[in-house]
Design a protein around this motif. Sequence first.
Motif, PDB file in Angstrom:
ATOM      1  N   ASP A   1      -0.537   6.421   8.026  1.00  0.00           N
ATOM      2  CA  ASP A   1       0.381   5.524   7.303  1.00  0.00           C
ATOM      3  C   ASP A   1       1.830   5.856   7.661  1.00  0.00           C
ATOM      4  O   ASP A   1       2.652   4.970   7.876  1.00  0.00           O
ATOM      5  CB  ASP A   1       0.216   5.699   5.784  1.00  0.00           C
TER       6      ASP A   1
ATOM      7  N   HIS B   1       0.848  -1.201   0.000  1.00  0.00           N
ATOM      8  CA  HIS B   1       0.000   0.000   0.000  1.00  0.00           C
ATOM      9  C   HIS B   1       0.880   1.247   0.000  1.00  0.00           C
ATOM     10  O   HIS B   1       1.796   1.342   0.825  1.00  0.00           O
ATOM     11  CB  HIS B   1      -0.882   0.023   1.259  1.00  0.00           C
TER      12      HIS B   1
ATOM     13  N   THR C   1       1.015  -4.710   9.572  1.00  0.00           N
ATOM     14  CA  THR C   1       2.116  -4.134   8.791  1.00  0.00           C
ATOM     15  C   THR C   1       3.359  -4.979   9.023  1.00  0.00           C
ATOM     16  O   THR C   1       3.774  -5.184  10.169  1.00  0.00           O
ATOM     17  CB  THR C   1       2.369  -2.679   9.223  1.00  0.00           C
TER      18      THR C   1
ATOM     19  N   VAL D   1       1.998   4.882   1.067  1.00  0.00           N
ATOM     20  CA  VAL D   1       1.773   5.714   2.248  1.00  0.00           C
ATOM     21  C   VAL D   1       1.047   6.976   1.795  1.00  0.00           C
ATOM     22  O   VAL D   1       1.522   7.698   0.919  1.00  0.00           O
ATOM     23  CB  VAL D   1       3.124   6.069   2.919  1.00  0.00           C
TER      24      VAL D   1
END
Length: 389
Positions: free
Chosen positions: A19, A12, A73, A14
Amino acid sequence: MSGHSGAPVTIHPVKDKNDRREFVELAFRLNRGDPAWVPPLKGEVFDLLTPGKNPWYEHGKAQQFLARRSGRTVGRISAHIDELALAQPVEQGMGPGTGNWGLLEAEDEEVAQALLVTAEDWLRSQGMQRALGPLSISIWDEPGLLIEGFDEPPTIMLGHNSPLYRPWIENSGYRPVKQLKNFAVDIVDGFPPLVNRIVAAGEKNARIRIRRVDKRQFDAEARLIMGILNDAWSDNWGFVPLTDSEIAHVGKKLKDIVFEDLIRVAELDGEPVAFMIVLPNINELLIDMDGSLLPFNWARLLWWLRKPKSRTLRVPLMGVVKKLQNSRMASTLAFMMIEFIRRDAVRDYGAERGDIGWVLDDNQGMNAVAEAIDARVNRVYQIYDKPLA
């Protein structure tokens, strides 16, 4: 590092503050078990990543990515392009078509490879033909992957990473292009007789003046030193010039850990021609602060900064103007600056060791200076590249 559970890795970009916070925090989670890892101040990492806070973005663009698996993450990377690096001659390592990546952290090889592929795709989409890394954004931040010297914590401004990253990067098709060395030298008892003779001869030479910087003239001194630096290093591999706003930014960041007796400017016939910057090793303090100055760490830091006692001092930068390089005068000035600072450092800061780096593996002048003072290599960083065709 945990094994993977078979769940797919998704990447993904940021996009927002949350994020970015995840990007910063991940390094803390993955490295917490490494006794040699020094947690950076989180505020500094946020500044590095944030346009408007970091003047690098005035001539560069970056995209950070997070890797997730089952909602967690598990990795991060930054891909970036520096317009000033693109304008450098190809034979100096950067040049047209060369983009960069860095700030890689990954739980396992699958995550690392997915992140590298994503960074390469982004660079390709921006017209790049070659990926060079790792660089923590700029060549002036933390260049290279640590490949030797994992046992002891790094000194100020030196990077540290897991030894697992090297095979993961090499398995992704990267080949080494350059090594940067860091030298350690014991400074309590002084240097070998040859060096002392050169220094003594230099002290008798009326053309030479070695002076401390004047902190009251801080901005002017910073500009003077960075001017010498931009000239001295301009032919070096990987060189990218520092802009005026970057020089001001570096000055502001370092102002609190700059001590007049640890920075010297050498003048020849009244003209400034060389400098040496030495910084107390703030990492000796940061290693148990967990990235935050709150609640009480800021008081410890301020107290320490009043008169730091630092076992190790780091020489991040020294330079001699190009027209004197490879001359005997250049090595005389280098030895004089090193010896003058050594005397003050041992007496006033309780220093026992100096750290000199980064030194390019093919920088004959600096390697010769290191050898002459009996310094030994204690950390090696490697920079890699890969064609993106």
